[in-house]
Design an enzyme around this catalytic site. Structure first.
Site, PDB file in Angstrom:
ATOM      1  N   TYR A   1       4.873   5.509  -1.671  1.00 48.93           N
ATOM      2  CA  TYR A   1       5.537   6.544  -0.882  1.00 48.93           C
ATOM      3  C   TYR A   1       6.836   7.011  -1.531  1.00 48.93           C
ATOM      4  O   TYR A   1       7.236   8.170  -1.377  1.00 48.93           O
ATOM      5  CB  TYR A   1       5.828   6.033   0.531  1.00 48.93           C
ATOM      6  CG  TYR A   1       4.604   5.887   1.393  1.00 48.93           C
ATOM      7  CD1 TYR A   1       3.738   6.952   1.593  1.00 48.93           C
ATOM      8  CD2 TYR A   1       4.314   4.682   2.014  1.00 48.93           C
ATOM      9  CE1 TYR A   1       2.612   6.822   2.385  1.00 48.93           C
ATOM     10  CE2 TYR A   1       3.188   4.537   2.813  1.00 48.93           C
ATOM     11  CZ  TYR A   1       2.339   5.616   2.992  1.00 48.93           C
ATOM     12  OH  TYR A   1       1.221   5.469   3.777  1.00 48.93           O
TER      13      TYR A   1
ATOM     14  N   HIS B   1      -0.398  -1.525   9.243  1.00 48.73           N
ATOM     15  CA  HIS B   1      -1.727  -1.635   8.635  1.00 48.73           C
ATOM     16  C   HIS B   1      -2.599  -2.642   9.381  1.00 48.73           C
ATOM     17  O   HIS B   1      -3.111  -3.593   8.812  1.00 48.73           O
ATOM     18  CB  HIS B   1      -1.629  -1.983   7.143  1.00 48.73           C
ATOM     19  CG  HIS B   1      -1.030  -0.915   6.306  1.00 48.73           C
ATOM     20  ND1 HIS B   1      -0.976  -0.984   4.933  1.00 48.73           N
ATOM     21  CD2 HIS B   1      -0.460   0.266   6.637  1.00 48.73           C
ATOM     22  CE1 HIS B   1      -0.389   0.095   4.452  1.00 48.73           C
ATOM     23  NE2 HIS B   1      -0.068   0.872   5.485  1.00 48.73           N
TER      24      HIS B   1
END
Length: 516
Positions: free
Chosen positions: A404, A289
């Protein structure tokens, strides 16, 4: 209005956050009543009928979710289905990222099972031991190992990007311009066809017309760990006069990393006259990220994206750090005093907007003087956002996605004081790379292109103000798209990372004359 777009019914991620308890009860009743022999189409119709009156947008998503439930109920554990749902957003549907990778945590059956069960926090992979049963983890690990063994099969598919495509407006041809590279993360093209591009492994390169690509020596030391490395490349608005080139990259301080920007010039294939422009604080140990896109607006201000660095509860909602933000600076790195938080105590003065997750695409719409970003959501909930001064985009307080591994982290998709996205992609397409089409493709002029790492296509969307009015998925099976560029030479360029190469898109026929 938020548009939720469904790619295909058998690939849709579940929406685990339904606000109405009544709706949940009704859906549960149908789920219990389903038998192993129910057809997916029947399930879809029942769920759509129940939800239509309450929320037309949620109906499509939930109906497809129930279709997946019906399939799993009738077929048992299917590793291909679970890989597509849980893993393909990061690793691609054909397990591309597993091939020729460095197995830092081991590559045996036991190693892979352990990685799936326990996760890898610094790499951004969650633990699945609460989501999957031990025997399911074993089957999934076996499926991954078989996929790696089938390398030759995948190579054949990945190397054969279709040459011609038919879209709603054009027939186009795709030609390979650069090949034999790793992951082309950033691309810029001059009017004479000269291509500047980065490779995530840590290189900055130039391909001049009629010549082979060469690496520019002396570029900053980019740490190619996890999702990091050499990232974007941008040109100064007066590049032809001053020669300034900007690179974003992953900078290390011991075993911690951050997003940084440097500028320099090319002389005799050397990157010279370097100046440090930006450094996102704090450095952290996670390797994902990073954001890292760079654009300039018509007044010469520079915008830089920085992802939340995997610290969603610590970074995006707080102005005392640079992560999960879009930053605005002068071209030399100075901070404009009219930035929204310039005079706020302890705030990072360069912040322009906040509450972002991981913005791997950004464009400047010069005609409308707007900044657009797309950002990776969690599982379900990738977003297209119109970036404006001082606006909070809500991550992670509000989201249309889930973790996720299937667990929830918020029950809110909207909240006062937090901006709604213009578009939400469900299921997640894993967007990366972004471009706005210019007048050289008249029917697409002004449209926004976003690459899909997960589904190997480009999403072309048309917006009217802050409303999405049209979406088309083009160049399907082109590869795992990492970068898109509207070149100054009038051609679209696409960087793909499965067998890294840069592709050029040309119009061969106009399918709908005078449609716009």
């Amino acid at each position: 209005m938020i548009q939720k777009l469904v790619v295909s019914s058998n690939q849709i991620d579940r929406m685990h956050k339904i606000k109405s308890y009544i709706l949940l009860a009704l859906v549960a009743c149908i789920a219990v009543a389903m038998s192993c022999n129910n057809k997916s189409s029947d399930t879809l119709a029942k769920a759509a009928h129940l939800e239509q009156a309450l929320s037309p947008k949620k109906a499509t998503v939930k109906a497809a979710d129930m279709e997946i439930e019906a399939e799993e109920h009738s077929t048992g554990f299917n590793p291909k289905v679970y890989f597509e749902k849980f893993c393909s957003g990061c690793h691609g549907q054909r397990m591309k990222t597993f091939v020729d990778r460095k197995w830092e945590y081991g590559s045996t059956q036991q190693d892979i099972e352990r990685s799936i069960a326990k996760g890898m926090v610094n790499e951004g992979m969650p633990a699945y031991e609460q989501t999957l049963k031990p025997e399911e983890i074993t089957i999934l690990a076996q499926y991954i190992l078989q996929g790696i063994a089938d390398r030759n099969t995948y190579d054949i598919v990945e190397d054969s990007t279709p040459k011609h495509y038919i879209t709603d407006y054009y027939n186009v041809q795709v030609d390979t311009i650069v090949e034999g590279i790793e992951i082309p993360w950033g691309i810029k093209v001059l009017s004479d066809g000269t291509i500047f591009f980065t490779e995530r492994k840590g290189t900055f390169n130039i391909k001049r017309p009629g010549e082979e690509a060469v690496e520019i020596q002396g570029a900053p030391d980019a740490k190619a760990h996890g999702q990091g490395g050499m990232m974007d490349v941008a040109l100064h608005p007066q590049y032809e006069e001053n020669g300034w080139i900007y690179l974003s990259y992953t900078k290390a301080n011991g075993l911690k990393y951050t997003t940084a920007v440097v500028r320099g010039k090319i002389k005799d294939n050397q990157f010279v006259d370097q100046e440090d422009i930006f450094e996102a604080l704090p450095y952290v140990s996670t390797k994902y990220h990073f954001g890292s896109r760079i654009v300039f607006d018509k007044e010469g201000y520079m915008y830089i994206t920085v992802g939340d660095r995997g610290k969603r509860d610590d970074h995006p909602q707080f102005l005392t750090n640079a992560c999960g933000k879009v930053h605005r600076l002068y071209e030399d790195g100075r901070i404009p005093q009219d930035n929204p938080f310039y005079n706020e105590a302890e705030a990072i003065q360069s912040i322009w907007s906040y509450g972002h997750r991981n913005q791997q695409g950004m464009i400047y719409d010069a005609q409308n003087d707007k900044i657009w970003v797309h950002e990776h959501g969690p599982r379900g909930g990738d977003e297209l956002n119109l970036v404006e001064k001082a606006v909070n985009y809500g991550w992670p307080t509000v989201s249309y996605g889930i973790n996720y591994n299937g667990t929830a982290f918020t029950d809110k998709s909207e909240m006062e004081g937090m901006r709604h996205p213009v578009n939400v992609w469900i299921p997640s397409i894993a967007p990366s790379g972004m471009a706005q089409v210019d007048e050289h493709y008249p029917h697409w002029k002004g449209d926004i292109l976003s690459g899909s790492l997960r589904f190997n296509y480009i999403s072309r969307v048309r917006v009217d103000g802050d409303q999405l009015v049209e979406e088309e998925r083009i160049l399907k099976d082109i590869g795992r798209v990492r970068a898109i560029e509207m070149g100054a030479d009038g051609f679209l360029y696409v960087g793909v990372e499965d067998k890294g190469r840069i592709l050029k898109v040309s119009i061969t026929a106009d399918n709908q004359l005078d449609q716009r």
